[in-house]
Design a protein around this motif. Sequence first.
Motif, PDB file in Angstrom:
ATOM      1  N   ILE A 158      25.932  34.758  44.597  1.00 55.04           N
ATOM      2  CA  ILE A 158      25.358  36.191  43.526  1.00 55.04           C
ATOM      3  C   ILE A 158      26.787  35.286  43.127  1.00 55.04           C
ATOM      4  O   ILE A 158      27.669  34.723  42.962  1.00 55.04           O
ATOM      5  CB  ILE A 158      26.526  37.136  44.050  1.00 55.04           C
ATOM      6  N   ARG A 159      26.289  35.014  41.496  1.00 58.14           N
ATOM      7  CA  ARG A 159      27.002  33.685  40.542  1.00 58.14           C
ATOM      8  C   ARG A 159      27.762  34.813  39.920  1.00 58.14           C
ATOM      9  O   ARG A 159      28.154  34.990  39.081  1.00 58.14           O
ATOM     10  CB  ARG A 159      25.725  32.812  39.852  1.00 58.14           C
ATOM     11  N   THR A 160      26.638  36.097  39.498  1.00 62.32           N
ATOM     12  CA  THR A 160      27.759  36.902  38.649  1.00 62.32           C
ATOM     13  C   THR A 160      29.300  37.975  39.138  1.00 62.32           C
ATOM     14  O   THR A 160      29.194  38.172  40.074  1.00 62.32           O
ATOM     15  CB  THR A 160      26.990  38.772  37.901  1.00 62.32           C
ATOM     16  N   PRO A 161      29.972  37.440  38.527  1.00 60.41           N
ATOM     17  CA  PRO A 161      31.114  37.491  38.468  1.00 60.41           C
ATOM     18  C   PRO A 161      31.789  39.468  39.040  1.00 60.41           C
ATOM     19  O   PRO A 161      32.424  40.349  40.071  1.00 60.41           O
ATOM     20  CB  PRO A 161      32.700  37.430  37.652  1.00 60.41           C
ATOM     21  N   ALA A 162      30.708  40.038  38.752  1.00 60.58           N
ATOM     22  CA  ALA A 162      30.105  41.892  38.411  1.00 60.58           C
ATOM     23  C   ALA A 162      29.175  42.441  38.199  1.00 60.58           C
ATOM     24  O   ALA A 162      28.430  42.259  37.571  1.00 60.58           O
ATOM     25  CB  ALA A 162      31.644  42.665  37.437  1.00 60.58           C
ATOM     26  N   LEU A 163      28.882  43.436  39.119  1.00 61.08           N
ATOM     27  CA  LEU A 163      27.501  43.986  39.141  1.00 61.08           C
ATOM     28  C   LEU A 163      28.339  45.771  39.195  1.00 61.08           C
ATOM     29  O   LEU A 163      29.018  46.110  39.876  1.00 61.08           O
ATOM     30  CB  LEU A 163      27.371  43.325  40.522  1.00 61.08           C
ATOM     31  N   ASP A 164      27.393  46.100  38.792  1.00 58.59           N
ATOM     32  CA  ASP A 164      26.835  47.774  38.687  1.00 58.59           C
ATOM     33  C   ASP A 164      26.249  48.432  40.256  1.00 58.59           C
ATOM     34  O   ASP A 164      24.932  47.019  40.601  1.00 58.59           O
ATOM     35  CB  ASP A 164      26.592  48.546  37.593  1.00 58.59           C
ATOM     36  N   LEU A 165      26.238  48.671  41.265  1.00 61.14           N
ATOM     37  CA  LEU A 165      25.551  49.100  42.499  1.00 61.14           C
ATOM     38  C   LEU A 165      25.513  50.529  42.794  1.00 61.14           C
ATOM     39  O   LEU A 165      26.616  51.053  42.392  1.00 61.14           O
ATOM     40  CB  LEU A 165      26.685  48.057  43.697  1.00 61.14           C
ATOM     41  N   LEU A 166      24.484  50.713  42.866  1.00 63.11           N
ATOM     42  CA  LEU A 166      23.925  51.941  43.580  1.00 63.11           C
ATOM     43  C   LEU A 166      23.770  52.065  45.137  1.00 63.11           C
ATOM     44  O   LEU A 166      22.791  51.277  45.108  1.00 63.11           O
ATOM     45  CB  LEU A 166      22.540  52.704  42.336  1.00 63.11           C
ATOM     46  N   ILE A 167      24.040  52.175  45.621  1.00 65.64           N
ATOM     47  CA  ILE A 167      24.267  52.826  46.998  1.00 65.64           C
ATOM     48  C   ILE A 167      23.182  54.057  47.728  1.00 65.64           C
ATOM     49  O   ILE A 167      23.759  54.991  47.484  1.00 65.64           O
ATOM     50  CB  ILE A 167      24.573  52.079  48.223  1.00 65.64           C
TER      51      ILE A 167
ATOM     52  N   TYR B 261      29.094  51.966  42.745  1.00 63.21           N
ATOM     53  CA  TYR B 261      30.328  51.169  43.437  1.00 63.21           C
ATOM     54  C   TYR B 261      30.382  49.893  42.505  1.00 63.21           C
ATOM     55  O   TYR B 261      28.947  49.250  41.002  1.00 63.21           O
ATOM     56  CB  TYR B 261      30.037  50.389  44.384  1.00 63.21           C
ATOM     57  N   ALA B 262      31.438  49.774  41.692  1.00 62.63           N
ATOM     58  CA  ALA B 262      31.904  48.542  40.907  1.00 62.63           C
ATOM     59  C   ALA B 262      32.252  47.154  41.881  1.00 62.63           C
ATOM     60  O   ALA B 262      33.149  47.114  42.416  1.00 62.63           O
ATOM     61  CB  ALA B 262      32.583  48.847  39.962  1.00 62.63           C
ATOM     62  N   LEU B 263      31.100  45.991  41.785  1.00 65.53           N
ATOM     63  CA  LEU B 263      31.310  44.857  42.952  1.00 65.53           C
ATOM     64  C   LEU B 263      32.076  43.748  41.880  1.00 65.53           C
ATOM     65  O   LEU B 263      31.060  43.143  41.401  1.00 65.53           O
ATOM     66  CB  LEU B 263      29.438  44.681  43.251  1.00 65.53           C
ATOM     67  N   VAL B 264      32.668  43.849  42.626  1.00 68.82           N
ATOM     68  CA  VAL B 264      34.111  42.799  41.812  1.00 68.82           C
ATOM     69  C   VAL B 264      33.638  41.776  42.958  1.00 68.82           C
ATOM     70  O   VAL B 264      34.487  42.044  44.012  1.00 68.82           O
ATOM     71  CB  VAL B 264      35.196  42.979  41.440  1.00 68.82           C
ATOM     72  N   LEU B 265      33.275  40.241  42.531  1.00 61.32           N
ATOM     73  CA  LEU B 265      33.713  39.362  42.828  1.00 61.32           C
ATOM     74  C   LEU B 265      34.284  38.081  42.767  1.00 61.32           C
ATOM     75  O   LEU B 265      34.414  37.926  41.687  1.00 61.32           O
ATOM     76  CB  LEU B 265      32.248  38.210  42.940  1.00 61.32           C
ATOM     77  N   ASP B 266      35.637  37.808  43.230  1.00 55.26           N
ATOM     78  CA  ASP B 266      36.721  37.386  43.050  1.00 55.26           C
ATOM     79  C   ASP B 266      36.246  35.436  42.862  1.00 55.26           C
ATOM     80  O   ASP B 266      34.950  35.028  43.418  1.00 55.26           O
ATOM     81  CB  ASP B 266      37.482  36.850  44.085  1.00 55.26           C
ATOM     82  N   ALA B 267      36.371  34.571  41.879  1.00 55.76           N
ATOM     83  CA  ALA B 267      36.281  33.505  41.699  1.00 55.76           C
ATOM     84  C   ALA B 267      36.769  32.812  43.094  1.00 55.76           C
ATOM     85  O   ALA B 267      37.443  33.242  43.856  1.00 55.76           O
ATOM     86  CB  ALA B 267      36.940  32.189  40.079  1.00 55.76           C
TER      87      ALA B 267
END
Length: 181
Positions: A111-120, A134-140
Amino acid sequence: YRLKRVKIVRDTTLKNSLLALCFVLFSTVAQAAKLGDITVLSTQGQPLNAEIALFPANPEELTGIAARIASAEVFAEQGLTRAPELDAVRAVVGVRADGQPIVQLFSASPIRTPALDLLIQVDSSTGGSLVRKYALVLDAAPAAAAPEEVALPAAPESPVAEEPAMALEASMAEPEAAPAE
């Protein structure tokens, strides 16, 4: 005056009836599983690895629960755009080693995007369904460690190496003053 009072009673009865109907309609959703916080275990540029705590209404319900990333239509209903990266994300209901039921999110591709809106979306065999954002935030990803400086071995001490240095020092010494005549 009496007519107004009857009208007030009817309005109150109507409100109570609507409240009771709402309670009955939403009670199946309230008894369905609940989703807790998300814990992201991967970083940006890695395949997704995340867990969402799952709280079934009862232990037997766990076997009848299915989780998935919501469809593009559900995203649109929520006013969100479904990111293409979510096509590769899978959701699986499971249990951690400590016994906590979870929804495991994973992907095979990074996943290359640092943040995604996620609906589960969680569906229960009892007929309940739940969608949570959920606001999915991926750290660098951590920077690669700087290469350690390698200490070069000391040059061997040899008399040959010292002699030219002594000669150089001698040539740089101040010339002696010429004798006065």
